[in-house]
Design a protein around this motif. Structure first.
Motif, PDB file in Angstrom:
ATOM      1  N   ALA A  26      32.611  89.429  32.205  1.00 35.92           N
ATOM      2  CA  ALA A  26      33.806  88.593  32.067  1.00 35.92           C
ATOM      3  C   ALA A  26      33.521  87.144  32.415  1.00 35.92           C
ATOM      4  CB  ALA A  26      34.924  89.137  32.950  1.00 35.92           C
ATOM      5  N   PHE A 135      41.755  86.938  34.356  1.00 42.06           N
ATOM      6  CA  PHE A 135      41.399  85.610  33.865  1.00 42.06           C
ATOM      7  C   PHE A 135      41.100  84.645  35.006  1.00 42.06           C
ATOM      8  CE2 PHE A 135      42.487  84.696  29.195  1.00 42.06           C
ATOM      9  CZ  PHE A 135      41.932  85.903  28.795  1.00 42.06           C
ATOM     10  N   SER A 138      37.522  85.703  36.565  1.00 41.78           N
ATOM     11  CA  SER A 138      36.452  85.515  35.590  1.00 41.78           C
ATOM     12  C   SER A 138      36.278  84.046  35.217  1.00 41.78           C
ATOM     13  CB  SER A 138      36.708  86.361  34.340  1.00 41.78           C
ATOM     14  OG  SER A 138      37.972  86.088  33.776  1.00 41.78           O
ATOM     15  N   THR A 139      37.323  83.250  35.379  1.00 37.78           N
ATOM     16  CA  THR A 139      37.164  81.804  35.179  1.00 37.78           C
ATOM     17  C   THR A 139      36.450  81.182  36.361  1.00 37.78           C
ATOM     18  OG1 THR A 139      39.146  81.663  33.793  1.00 37.78           O
ATOM     19  CG2 THR A 139      38.387  79.623  34.824  1.00 37.78           C
ATOM     20  N   ILE A 370      48.767  82.902  26.522  1.00 38.83           N
ATOM     21  CA  ILE A 370      47.377  82.521  26.249  1.00 38.83           C
ATOM     22  C   ILE A 370      47.220  82.065  24.800  1.00 38.83           C
ATOM     23  CG2 ILE A 370      45.032  83.447  26.055  1.00 38.83           C
ATOM     24  CD1 ILE A 370      45.781  85.221  28.490  1.00 38.83           C
ATOM     25  N   THR A 393      39.861  84.010  20.346  1.00 34.91           N
ATOM     26  CA  THR A 393      40.732  84.046  21.525  1.00 34.91           C
ATOM     27  C   THR A 393      42.102  84.598  21.179  1.00 34.91           C
ATOM     28  OG1 THR A 393      39.605  82.072  22.359  1.00 34.91           O
ATOM     29  CG2 THR A 393      41.680  82.665  23.404  1.00 34.91           C
ATOM     30  N   ALA A 397      43.266  88.239  22.510  1.00 32.65           N
ATOM     31  CA  ALA A 397      44.347  88.175  23.506  1.00 32.65           C
ATOM     32  C   ALA A 397      45.570  88.926  23.004  1.00 32.65           C
ATOM     33  CB  ALA A 397      44.694  86.726  23.808  1.00 32.65           C
ATOM     34  N   GLY A 424      40.393  91.974  26.700  1.00 35.72           N
ATOM     35  CA  GLY A 424      40.625  90.757  27.479  1.00 35.72           C
ATOM     36  C   GLY A 424      39.347  90.010  27.773  1.00 35.72           C
ATOM     37  N   HIS A 428      38.635  86.209  26.749  1.00 32.73           N
ATOM     38  CA  HIS A 428      38.209  85.200  27.718  1.00 32.73           C
ATOM     39  C   HIS A 428      36.946  84.504  27.249  1.00 32.73           C
ATOM     40  CE1 HIS A 428      36.770  83.682  31.687  1.00 32.73           C
ATOM     41  NE2 HIS A 428      38.047  83.383  31.776  1.00 32.73           N
ATOM     42  N   LEU A 431      37.951  82.061  24.709  1.00 31.96           N
ATOM     43  CA  LEU A 431      38.597  80.896  25.319  1.00 31.96           C
ATOM     44  C   LEU A 431      37.553  79.926  25.879  1.00 31.96           C
ATOM     45  CD1 LEU A 431      41.255  79.534  26.091  1.00 31.96           C
ATOM     46  CD2 LEU A 431      41.227  80.859  28.221  1.00 31.96           C
TER      47      LEU A 431
END
Length: 552
Positions: A26, A135, A138-139, A370, A393, A397, A424, A428, A431
């Motif tokens: 992720a 999210f 994982s970001t 998202i 994305t 999503a 997901g 991500h 994204l």
């Protein structure tokens, strides 16, 4: 439900390991694809690079300015990662991000380890996988800051504490490795971000003791060697920085950084209570669908020791963060382990219709948010190269939200979680790729490219440092080096007269021309970068000038 052979596959150490693998998958796209972020990430990375360049691993500095806001832990970890995998001269951001992704993996593994003791191996794995795929984590896993590693430290401490608490409730003696996990997590959290981890751990302990009307279990934590262990982890650097700065570090960290955040919306980051609750629709995605079931479980099964422990982990810390005037999206991350474990606990029993229908609606709302954010970014800042990533994305999503909601409504909650997590993670990744292709937001990398194409970059042996007006973001300092001169129009003209390259923002152009004429110097424009400074919220136009006499 998961098949028995799959249950055997995640038994023992394999459950936490697979949860860590989910966190790796992720977070890796962010680590690999995102350019250096303008503000905090690049401040951390630049301060770390200066440690490596100077050999001073005690005093934390950004250029010549003290950076006395957070303890040294993450800088040491980043320095070790860069020394092991790269070199400070390369100015690649990815090595500085390695501790963050390792932190995300440790957080997911610790969550799975705790969950296995609380609700069984299956629920433990699901909890760790859900945490690793959120999210928010994982970001943060792909950004060179403190927050993913802080989440790891707090989750490890709370996992150890959970094991100790459940053992004492069962009339068993807590095991020493569990105590070690607790105290190591505490020490690591302090070395990374000072008292922030304790804001989660201490209220949980206090509320749990009050709820149970029992403080005797606290005597089983191993205070006699645990506190000295924390002192051993934190103490040497704390003493060294106190001596090196004559106490200035603590004044700046407490009075200059922590106190203003408690007193008001520090650095324009204020928001009303409820900010984090609303933000969880996106931050907890793709498992937003489990939020109602997690909260319902926390209420209806609060008499169970394991569930009670998780409520005490989640609720008081969340309320503290909601009531604190200064708010940033990542502040609640250390509570996400408790939330993921409550969601996993909900999966051990049939989920009621209210939680199923509400979860399905929230899943669609989170996915829609998202999608809309992606469309907005593409519309405002996108180029044709971003369209493919944005499509990925949006599609994944939407699928994560819709298929997850469909399966949840049809009483296939575990399948809903697994499908949502898998889709997901792909969303991500898309994204991260989309953001990478939003070129107007990547100003510093574009400026570096112009300098390199014009053979003006100091790393190419040209006179330096580069002087720049208007765009004084740490990302540019990280890419061009410690000596980068953040200046005004007059300073840029002086730099040009010294034979150095300069970059001038459009608002400073007239003053720069006047100052250059007064000094009798001229420069040759070699490129223009137009973009949007997202840290300040304004558009910029920057012209790169080579000193007169340099060959084009």
């Amino acid at each position: 439900m998961m098949r028995p052979d799959l249950d055997r596959f995640i038994a023992g150490w394999r459950g936490p390991l697979l949860a860590a693998l989910v966190a790796l998958l992720a977070g890796l796209p962010v680590l690999m694809l995102m350019p250096p972020l303008d503000r905090d990430e690049s401040r951390y990375a630049q301060a770390t690079s200066q440690m490596l360049e100077s050999g001073d691993y005690v005093d934390i500095r950004f250029q010549d300015d003290p950076r006395w806001k957070k303890p040294v832990g993450i800088y040491w970890m980043q320095a070790a990662a860069v020394a092991a995998t790269s070199s400070v001269e390369n100015r690649d951001i990815q090595p500085y991000r390695i501790p963050s992704i390792l932190g995300a993996m440790l957080a997911a593994a610790a969550c799975a380890w705790a969950g296995a003791a609380m609700f069984g191996q299956r629920a433990g794995f699901l909890a760790g996988a859900m945490l690793g795929a959120t999210f928010l984590l994982s970001t943060e896993a792909g950004i060179a800051k403190t927050d993913a590693m802080l989440c790891a430290a707090v989750t490890l401490a709370m996992a150890g504490l959970a094991r100790i608490y459940l053992a004492t409730r069962a009339g068993e003696a807590p095991r020493r490795p569990h105590k070690l996990a607790f105290w190591l997590g505490i020490g690591l959290s302090i070395l990374i971000k000072g008292p922030i981890g304790l804001i989660v751990v201490v209220p949980a302990i206090l509320l749990l003791s009050l709820w149970d009307r029992d403080v005797k279990w606290l005597m089983r934590l191993g205070w006699g060697w645990g506190l000295p262990l924390v002192a051993l982890i934190v103490g040497p650097w704390a003493i060294a920085i106190t001596i090196a700065t004559d106490g200035g570090f603590w004044r700046e960290a407490i009075v200059g950084d922590l106190a203003p955040k408690i007193a008001g919306g520090h650095e324009s980051h204020g928001a009303p209570p409820g900010y984090y609750l609303l933000g969880a629709l996106v931050m907890f995605f793709p498992v937003t669908l489990m939020l109602p079931a997690a909260l319902s479980t926390g209420w209806h099964r609060r008499a169970e020791p394991a569930v009670r422990f998780l409520v005490c982990w989640l609720v008081p810390a969340w309320l503290i963060f909601e009531l604190t005037p200064t708010k940033l999206a990542h502040y609640t991350l250390p509570t996400f382990g408790g939330l993921a474990l409550l969601a996993a606990a909900a999966l051990t029993r049939p989920i009621g219709p209210v939680s199923r229908y509400t979860g399905a609606v929230l899943s669609v709302v989170g996915g829609l948010a998202i999608v809309l954010l992606t469309v907005f970014g593409l519309t405002e800042f996108g180029r044709s190269t971003a369209q493919g990533w944005a499509t990925l994305t949006i599609v994944f999503a939407a699928l994560a939200a819709l298929i997850g909601a469909f399966l949840l409504l049809h009483r296939a909650a575990v399948a809903a979680v697994l499908v949502a997590v898998a889709l997901g993670i792909l969303a991500h990744a898309g994204l991260a790729g989309t953001i990478r292709q939003l070129k107007p937001l990547a100003i510093a990398p574009q400026l570096q490219q112009v300098l390199e194409r014009a053979d003006l970059h100091p790393r190419q042996g040209r006179p330096g440092p580069v002087a720049i007006t208007g765009f004084h973001e740490p990302s540019f300092v990280f890419l061009t080096g410690r000596g980068t001169e953040l200046t005004d129009a007059e300073g840029a003209a002086r730099a040009l007269s010294e034979g150095r390259p300069v970059i001038v923002e459009a608002r400073d152009a007239d003053a720069f021309s006047a100052a250059s004429a007064e000094l009798g110097v001229t420069g040759r424009a070699v490129g223009v970068v137009n973009g949007h400074n997202y840290s300040r919220g304004d558009d910029v136009s920057l012209t790169v000038y080579a000193p007169s006499g340099t060959t084009p």
